[in-house]
Enzyme design. Structure first.
Site, short mmCIF file in Angstrom:
data_model
loop_
_atom_site.label_atom_id
_atom_site.label_comp_id
_atom_site.label_asym_id
_atom_site.label_seq_id
_atom_site.Cartn_x
_atom_site.Cartn_y
_atom_site.Cartn_z
N THR A 173 0.88 -1.24 0.10
CA THR A 173 0.15 -0.13 0.09
C THR A 173 0.82 1.17 -0.01
O THR A 173 1.97 1.14 0.56
CB THR A 173 -0.87 -0.02 1.28
OG1 THR A 173 -1.84 -1.00 1.30
CG2 THR A 173 -1.56 1.27 1.53
N THR A 223 -0.46 1.76 7.02
CA THR A 223 -0.27 0.34 6.40
C THR A 223 -0.14 -0.82 7.20
O THR A 223 0.46 -0.85 8.08
CB THR A 223 0.81 0.59 5.28
OG1 THR A 223 0.82 -0.83 4.90
CG2 THR A 223 2.03 0.56 6.21
N1 ASP Z 1 -3.95 -1.49 5.33
C1 ASP Z 1 -4.38 -2.23 3.82
C2 ASP Z 1 -5.64 -2.81 3.83
O1 ASP Z 1 -6.14 -3.49 4.95
C3 ASP Z 1 -3.40 -3.32 3.29
C4 ASP Z 1 -1.94 -2.65 3.50
O2 ASP Z 1 -1.56 -1.79 4.11
O3 ASP Z 1 -1.06 -3.24 2.84
O4 ASP Z 1 -6.54 -2.65 3.02
#
Ligand code: ASP
Length: 305
Positions: A173, A223
């Site tokens: 992300t 993230t």
């Molecule tokens: N936080 C993001 C989600 O749960 C995923 C990520 O940060 O990679 O969609």
């Protein structure tokens, strides 16, 4: 003296094994992070707004297939792409989209929602149609998907779970936070979400207060395992700790990532910039793609601790 401007960004947190990362993969990621830092820094250096800087930085990462946003997004259990993005400013204005499938750059859709000044969060077909009506570029499904994402989905299906896309992989992300010369703060986050997520699943990234937050105290982009960040309102919690408990930025951000998110069963990291231009980039995972640029200092980017 507080710096005139500060920009921090992330490209996702997760288990990023140092030994499994080739020199060329490492160099490619650092190069992309530096390109995104420069895109945002160029705006701030010229006296531009934090809003423009975070969007410029996120656009570079959305267009880069190495990161889980825009081109190179993770796939749902159904093999489709459903992207989320949010943008929030210290004056309280905000825009977010979730479940976007056609818009090439979801962060531009979030900005269009913010600027329209009506609803704050648009979902699915409504969000795609709104973006199209605003004249934003679209792309066919094949643009967002990469061979690597298809392989990740097959592996996650075999394991029978949702996976943080950068676990054992090379991507994540993306987000950016900034303080501009005028003291304005902005936070932006964009993601394909977690690999093998059920269609319709909404993570923390587009939810204001969970994965993205900005007020006059601090701007935050998170993230990690989104469900845990949602349950503790992680991004807003950084601000609450600073405002109500008087914690400095690094303490507030560190406690959210090292205590609260793990207590809710998740892990990950965040980036934050406060009103004085301080930056914090804590993570509770093996690595987080990240970088900082600020007035009068050389920009830096890193992956591991
Ligand atoms: N936080 C993001 C989600 O749960 C995923 C990520 O940060 O990679 O969609």
């Amino acid at each position: 003296m507080s710096p005139a401007w500060t920009l921090a960004l992330h490209g996702g947190a997760g288990t990023i094994p140092r030994e499994a990362m080739t020199d060329s993969a490492r160099a490619a990621h650092l190069e992309a992070l530096h390109a995104a830092l420069e895109a945002g820094a160029a705006v701030l250096r010229g006296g531009g707004a934090a809003e423009e800087a975070v969007v410029a930085a996120v656009l570079v990462l959305e267009d880069c297939p190495l990161f889980n946003a825009g081109h190179g997004s993770t796939l749902t259990a159904a093999g489709t792409v459903e992207m989320d993005a949010a943008l929030m400013l210290s004056d309280g204005r905000a825009g977010a989209v979730t479940g976007v499938r056609r818009l090439r750059n979801p962060i531009l859709a979030a900005r269009a929602v913010l600027r329209a000044g009506g609803p704050v969060l648009l979902a699915g077909e409504g969000a795609d149609s709104f973006g199209e009506a605003e004249g934003l570029a679209t792309a066919p499904p094949g643009y967002f998907e990469t061979p690597h994402r298809r392989a990740q989905l097959l592996a996650a299906r075999r394991a029978g779970a949702m996976a943080l896309d950068h676990d054992g992989a090379r991507m994540g992300t993306v987000g950016a936070v900034a303080r501009d010369r005028a003291g304005r703060l902005a936070a932006a986050t964009s993601t394909g979400g977690m690999t093998n997520k059920p269609p319709g699943r909404v993570g923390d990234s587009p939810i204001l207060g969970a994965g993205t937050w900005a007020d006059s105290t601090v701007a935050v982009s998170c993230t990690g395992t989104g469900e845990a960040f949602l349950r503790v309102a992680a991004a807003h919690e950084v601000s609450a700790r600073m405002r109500h408990a008087g914690q400095p930025l690094d303490v507030a951000a560190g406690q959210v990532i090292r205590r609260e998110v793990p207590a809710a069963g998740g892990r990950g990291g965040l980036i934050a910039v406060d009103a004085r231009g301080n930056a914090a980039l804590p993570f509770g995972t093996e690595g987080m793609y990240r970088g900082v640029a600020r007035a009068g200092a050389a920009p830096w980017a890193a992956i591991h601790a």
